[in-house]
Design an enzyme around this catalytic site. Structure first.
Site, PDB file in Angstrom:
ATOM      1  N   GLU A  46       0.846  -1.178  -0.315  1.00  0.00           N
ATOM      2  CA  GLU A  46       0.001   0.013  -0.007  1.00  0.00           C
ATOM      3  C   GLU A  46       1.039   1.413  -0.003  1.00  0.00           C
ATOM      4  O   GLU A  46       0.558   2.185  -0.634  1.00  0.00           O
ATOM      5  CB  GLU A  46      -1.081  -0.038   1.115  1.00  0.00           C
ATOM      6  CG  GLU A  46      -0.393  -0.449   2.400  1.00  0.00           C
ATOM      7  CD  GLU A  46      -0.398  -1.784   3.004  1.00  0.00           C
ATOM      8  OE1 GLU A  46       0.204  -2.742   2.002  1.00  0.00           O
ATOM      9  OE2 GLU A  46      -1.151  -2.098   3.849  1.00  0.00           O
ATOM     10  N   ALA A 148      10.980 -40.427  -2.659  1.00  0.00           N
ATOM     11  CA  ALA A 148      10.900 -40.996  -4.159  1.00  0.00           C
ATOM     12  C   ALA A 148      10.968 -42.626  -3.582  1.00  0.00           C
ATOM     13  O   ALA A 148      12.007 -42.991  -2.781  1.00  0.00           O
ATOM     14  CB  ALA A 148      12.035 -40.586  -4.993  1.00  0.00           C
ATOM     15  N   ALA A 157      17.800 -49.886  -3.185  1.00  0.00           N
ATOM     16  CA  ALA A 157      17.804 -51.401  -3.513  1.00  0.00           C
ATOM     17  C   ALA A 157      18.592 -51.897  -2.181  1.00  0.00           C
ATOM     18  O   ALA A 157      19.069 -51.381  -1.059  1.00  0.00           O
ATOM     19  CB  ALA A 157      18.679 -51.571  -4.703  1.00  0.00           C
ATOM     20  N   ALA A 158      18.586 -53.431  -1.973  1.00  0.00           N
ATOM     21  CA  ALA A 158      19.180 -53.940  -0.762  1.00  0.00           C
ATOM     22  C   ALA A 158      20.814 -53.654  -0.569  1.00  0.00           C
ATOM     23  O   ALA A 158      20.954 -53.419   0.651  1.00  0.00           O
ATOM     24  CB  ALA A 158      19.192 -55.604  -1.021  1.00  0.00           C
ATOM     25  N   ARG A 201      18.415 -27.318  -9.353  1.00  0.00           N
ATOM     26  CA  ARG A 201      19.025 -27.024 -10.543  1.00  0.00           C
ATOM     27  C   ARG A 201      17.890 -27.302 -11.807  1.00  0.00           C
ATOM     28  O   ARG A 201      17.258 -28.074 -11.667  1.00  0.00           O
ATOM     29  CB  ARG A 201      20.189 -28.122 -10.839  1.00  0.00           C
ATOM     30  CG  ARG A 201      21.156 -27.845  -9.630  1.00  0.00           C
ATOM     31  CD  ARG A 201      22.380 -28.997  -9.704  1.00  0.00           C
ATOM     32  NE  ARG A 201      21.932 -30.442  -9.476  1.00  0.00           N
ATOM     33  CZ  ARG A 201      21.711 -31.078  -8.722  1.00  0.00           C
ATOM     34  NH1 ARG A 201      21.964 -30.224  -7.334  1.00  0.00           N
ATOM     35  NH2 ARG A 201      21.589 -32.266  -8.789  1.00  0.00           N
ATOM     36  N   ALA A 267      12.556 -38.008   7.476  1.00  0.00           N
ATOM     37  CA  ALA A 267      11.255 -38.037   7.014  1.00  0.00           C
ATOM     38  C   ALA A 267      10.275 -38.413   8.121  1.00  0.00           C
ATOM     39  O   ALA A 267       9.264 -37.799   8.332  1.00  0.00           O
ATOM     40  CB  ALA A 267      11.085 -38.630   5.850  1.00  0.00           C
TER      41      ALA A 267
END
Length: 351
Positions: A46, A148, A157-158, A201, A267
């Site tokens: 304003e 993800a 993966a293991a 990026r 997370a």
């Protein structure tokens, strides 16, 4: 007011100030000035608009602004006082400012004889400022948790390898989310395992204009040559593992929005603490099996304690799927066996 909201969107999306727009109308209803807030230390919307006018033009004008004029002295003076000194006749705004130290501008204006109208396009203004409003009301940053995973809920993966579960389109969307938050937070495990730079990026690997503050939570030392120490926005390490204390520290730094990106331990801690405002789950059409799940212990021991989410949208990103969801407050969650007639959303958007 719609034009004021358009002007508000011109302001910086990041930072501890709200994006605000203003339009000044002459007594005959014609627009004579427009303004918006350009960031910390600059004139509020304003005042920005009024500065374009002569005292004669200001006198008797109507000022339309998206947020209640402030009533405190910060980096700038109170907008309420500036409006009174300009001798405007009327102020129209969308929503009240929730800040206890800032709220009160409308009352001061009314006491000075200015006609004040509030609530115009309040829903639109609230949606536009949702993250900022939530941060001010809760006294902590807005928290988005991202992960993800494979279709069977694995983050790696293991053998621990995780590059790349999702494809290029999903990964680029993550970078855009980084740029849309004031800070990105990970645990020391993620930094030590991946030497993550935590930058935002573009497709070609170039740095985006907006960069989040890089925040690492935990007590282990971050190596002197770690990529995160060269972050263009800066690097901050918060000791300990308490999400509440971490958010308090970030709020003290003026951080309004945080993207919690990893790993599963961090997370899970934020989810278990009830400190998550939005979830972004990027799901890839692959199966990994094994023990490396996307989330660990979130404090759910039985179906009775499960945390329910409201799915806001599902979006295809190449072969992957982004699920955007928000936790449903415990007071409104259905118990097992109840019917879906409690007002929960049933409409879903799919793109």
């Amino acid at each position: 007011m719609r034009r004021a909201l358009e002007l508000a969107a011109l302001g910086p999306a990041l930072g501890d100030h709200a994006r605000v727009g203003a339009v000044v109308l002459a007594p005959d209803g014609t627009t004579i000035a427009e303004g918006h807030h350009r960031g910390a230390g600059t004139a509020h919307a304003e005042v920005d608009a009024l500065s374009q006018l002569t005292p004669e033009q200001q006198r008797g004008a109507t000022v339309v602004v998206t947020l209640e004029p402030c009533d405190h002295v910060g980096r700038t003076g109170p907008c309420s006082v500036a409006l009174i000194e300009a001798d405007v006749a009327r102020v129209v705004y969308a929503i009240d400012d929730p800040g206890p130290a800032v709220h009160g501008g409308a009352d001061r204006l009314r006491a000075a004889g200015v006609d004040v109208v509030s609530g115009v396009l309040a829903d639109q203004a609230t949606a536009f400022l949702e993250r900022w409003l939530t941060s001010v009301r809760l006294g902590r940053p807005w928290v988005t948790v991202k992960w993800a995973s494979s279709l069977d809920g694995r983050a790696a993966a293991a053998d621990g390898s995780s590059r790349w579960i999702t494809g290029a389109a999903a990964r680029q969307h993550v970078h855009e989310q980084r740029a849309a938050h004031d800070a990105i937070l990970v645990g020391t495990g993620t930094v030590l395992a991946d030497d993550a730079s935590l930058t935002a990026r573009g497709d070609a690997g170039e740095l985006l204009a907006d960069q989040p503050l890089a925040v690492v939570l935990g007590d282990r030392d971050v190596p002197a040559d770690a990529a995160v120490r060269r972050h263009p926005r800066g690097f901050l390490q918060l000791p300990g593992h308490d999400p509440h204390r971490a958010l308090q520290a970030l709020a003290a730094e003026g951080i309004r929005t945080v993207l919690v990106e990893g790993g599963p331990t961090v997370a899970s801690a934020f989810i278990a603490a009830g400190l998550v405002d939005e979830v972004l789950a990027y799901v890839a059409p692959v199966l990994l099996g094994g023990p490396r799940v996307a989330l660990g212990d979130i404090g759910v021991g039985s179906m009775q304690e499960r945390l329910r989410l409201d799915v806001l949208s599902t979006t295809s990103l190449g072969p992957d799927l982004l699920v955007r969801a928000r936790p449903i407050p415990a007071a409104t969650q259905r118990q097992p066996g109840q019917h879906a007639d409690d007002g929960a959303r049933t409409d879903r958007s799919t793109t």
